[in-house]
Design an enzyme around this catalytic site. Structure first.
Site, PDB file in Angstrom:
ATOM      1  N   ARG A 299      32.231  82.350 -26.567  1.00 41.14           N
ATOM      2  CA  ARG A 299      33.421  81.830 -27.242  1.00 41.14           C
ATOM      3  C   ARG A 299      33.553  80.341 -26.908  1.00 41.14           C
ATOM      4  O   ARG A 299      33.219  79.926 -25.794  1.00 41.14           O
ATOM      5  CB  ARG A 299      34.649  82.602 -26.745  1.00 41.14           C
ATOM      6  CG  ARG A 299      35.976  82.042 -27.240  1.00 41.14           C
ATOM      7  CD  ARG A 299      37.141  82.908 -26.747  1.00 41.14           C
ATOM      8  NE  ARG A 299      38.397  82.424 -27.287  1.00 41.14           N
ATOM      9  CZ  ARG A 299      39.143  81.491 -26.711  1.00 41.14           C
ATOM     10  NH1 ARG A 299      38.783  80.946 -25.562  1.00 41.14           N
ATOM     11  NH2 ARG A 299      40.268  81.095 -27.278  1.00 41.14           N
TER      12      ARG A 299
ATOM     13  N   ASP B  99      49.284  74.764 -17.899  1.00 42.65           N
ATOM     14  CA  ASP B  99      48.635  73.454 -18.013  1.00 42.65           C
ATOM     15  C   ASP B  99      49.496  72.404 -17.304  1.00 42.65           C
ATOM     16  O   ASP B  99      50.724  72.465 -17.352  1.00 42.65           O
ATOM     17  CB  ASP B  99      48.437  73.081 -19.486  1.00 42.65           C
ATOM     18  CG  ASP B  99      47.423  73.996 -20.176  1.00 42.65           C
ATOM     19  OD1 ASP B  99      46.682  74.706 -19.466  1.00 42.65           O
ATOM     20  OD2 ASP B  99      47.377  73.991 -21.420  1.00 42.65           O
TER      21      ASP B  99
ATOM     22  N   HIS C 266      46.900  80.670 -15.845  1.00 43.10           N
ATOM     23  CA  HIS C 266      47.310  79.347 -15.364  1.00 43.10           C
ATOM     24  C   HIS C 266      48.333  78.756 -16.333  1.00 43.10           C
ATOM     25  O   HIS C 266      48.481  79.238 -17.453  1.00 43.10           O
ATOM     26  CB  HIS C 266      46.097  78.407 -15.290  1.00 43.10           C
ATOM     27  CG  HIS C 266      45.518  78.097 -16.644  1.00 43.10           C
ATOM     28  ND1 HIS C 266      44.676  78.970 -17.296  1.00 43.10           N
ATOM     29  CD2 HIS C 266      45.685  77.040 -17.479  1.00 43.10           C
ATOM     30  CE1 HIS C 266      44.338  78.457 -18.466  1.00 43.10           C
ATOM     31  NE2 HIS C 266      44.943  77.285 -18.611  1.00 43.10           N
TER      32      HIS C 266
ATOM     33  N   HIS D 282      48.976  81.392 -19.319  1.00 43.50           N
ATOM     34  CA  HIS D 282      48.051  81.923 -20.317  1.00 43.50           C
ATOM     35  C   HIS D 282      46.684  82.138 -19.652  1.00 43.50           C
ATOM     36  O   HIS D 282      46.452  81.659 -18.542  1.00 43.50           O
ATOM     37  CB  HIS D 282      47.960  81.000 -21.532  1.00 43.50           C
ATOM     38  CG  HIS D 282      47.669  79.555 -21.216  1.00 43.50           C
ATOM     39  ND1 HIS D 282      48.614  78.702 -20.672  1.00 43.50           N
ATOM     40  CD2 HIS D 282      46.546  78.813 -21.352  1.00 43.50           C
ATOM     41  CE1 HIS D 282      48.084  77.503 -20.508  1.00 43.50           C
ATOM     42  NE2 HIS D 282      46.829  77.538 -20.905  1.00 43.50           N
TER      43      HIS D 282
END
Ligand SMILES: O=C(O)CCC(=O)C(=O)O
Ligand SMILES: [Fe+2]
Length: 383
Positions: free
Chosen positions: A329, A265, A263, A319
């Site tokens: 994570r 941002d 995607h 990213h």
């Protein structure tokens, strides 16, 4: 009861149809090969190339050093859309505390993170007519939505704050094996509850520090295009920005599903603090490059709004996060956003994109995510 049985989102149960027959990883070509038509995952050598900028130089009494630092920021924003900053002025103590509070928040039982609401006809009707669009809206990046299509949920932490999975996904490559608290800085939702007092203080401190970093970087990028910081100062106020706390649980099918699907941002600028696990990747020259985790750096990336405002001078780069089979994570992202009615107009002539406001942009992203399973983004706003 252990953590897994009480706190983990029931990804496989809720998205049974997506996961059926996927248990044997050998039966399908790996996801990364399917999606990387135009490139390959990086080798180790490429991992270090992402610009690493010592931004304490911005305060250097040596003018040339300060100018060179600004030039590095501008260059990285044009060529990479991503860079890392070190000596950013946010203490290790604040970062560690942020992570501790984030971990505590996600360790709440899943049922506390979400609360079932009845799927009464009224709710369904309202949902269809769009009057409770929050319940199915996508995040600022358009990759992860608030509520599960299968079981409508409403978070006790505040509407549309807690999100998990990908309600609109029709295939595994549109799925995200993650959960997130999407916190508008105008309200701390859960954090205003006495139980979360420490969380609120910590998040406020983190957001305050990170927002001044974001403002400084945006000012440098605007200056390089011959503009002052006024537009950003007027429209991007602390209460129009967002924090997003991400958690990526261990994933049994790491080669079939993303931690966070690819995607861009939807904001002006994102500041990200990732933990030691790794998995964040960005596209560079058609290849996916891994951003090696480093506890001393913050990762900065340009969002779609800055790409539009700068008329493609600065790049909003795709990213994603690779899922990990063994370990969980965490990451915390600060999204530097304007108010909904802010009009984004290119500051360079002739404009590539038509004028639009942030509300229009978010609504279009949400509509696309619902209709096609992913965000189309700026392509929708070409002149
Ligand atoms: O977790 C990460 O490293 C990336 C998160 C991200 O891209 C996002 O929240 O938009
Ligand atoms: Fe992102």
């Amino acid at each position: 009861m252990d953590f897994a049985s009480t706190s983990e989102p029931p990804f496989e149960k809720a998205y049974r149809t997506l996961f059926v027959d996927k248990q044997d990883e050998s039966i399908k070509p790996h996801l990364f090969n399917q999606v990387l038509d135009d490139g390959d995952v990086d080798d180790d050598d490429k991992k270090c190339e992402l610009p690493l900028i010592d931004i304490s130089q911005l305060n250097d009494y040596n003018k040339e050093r300060c100018l060179e630092c600004k030039r590095e920021i501008v260059r990285a924003s044009k060529e990479w859309g991503f860079f890392q900053v070190v000596n950013h002025g946010i203490s290790r103590e604040v970062l560690v505390k942020t992570r501790e509070e984030q971990v505590k928040l996600f360790r709440q039982p899943f049922e506390s993170k979400t609360k079932e609401i009845s799927r009464s006809r009224l709710d369904v009707k309202k949902m269809m007519s769009g009057s409770i669009t929050n319940s199915i809206s996508s995040s600022t990046d358009g990759s992860c939505s608030s509520n599960n299509k299968v079981e409508m949920k409403k978070s006790i932490f505040g509407d549309d704050i807690y999100r998990w999975g990908a309600p609109t996904a029709t295939s595994l490559d549109h799925f995200s094996w993650s959960e997130a608290f999407h916190i508008p800085l105008s309200s701390y939702g859960a954090a205003s509850h006495p139980q979360f007092k420490d969380l609120r203080f910590t998040m406020e401190e983190f957001a305050m520090k990170v927002s001044s970093l974001a403002e400084r970087i945006v000012e440098i990028l605007a200056e390089s295009l011959g503009h002052g910081p006024e537009f950003f100062k007027e429209n991007c106020l602390p209460n129009t920005c967002y924090l997003r706390l991400n958690r990526y649980p261990p994933c049994p099918l790491p080669s079939q599903v993303f931690g966070l699907m690819p995607h861009t941002d939807s904001d002006f600028l994102t500041v990200l603090y990732q933990d030691h696990v790794g998995g964040l990747q960005l596209v560079k020259n058609g290849s996916w490059i891994t951003i090696k985790p480093n506890p001393d750096v913050l990762v900065i990336n340009i969002g779609d709004l800055f790409q539009a405002w700068s008329n493609d001078v600065y790049k909003s780069i795709e990213h994603r996060v690779i899922a990990n089979r063994q370990v969980e994570r965490y990451s915390a992202a600060y999204f530097y956003c304007p108010s909904y009615d802010t009009v984004i107009r290119s500051c360079v002539e002739p404009p590539i994109y038509r004028d639009f406001n942030f509300k229009e942009y978010r609504e279009q992203v949400q509509e696309d995510v619902r209709a096609v399973g992913y965000k189309v983004g700026l392509l929708r706003f070409l002149q």
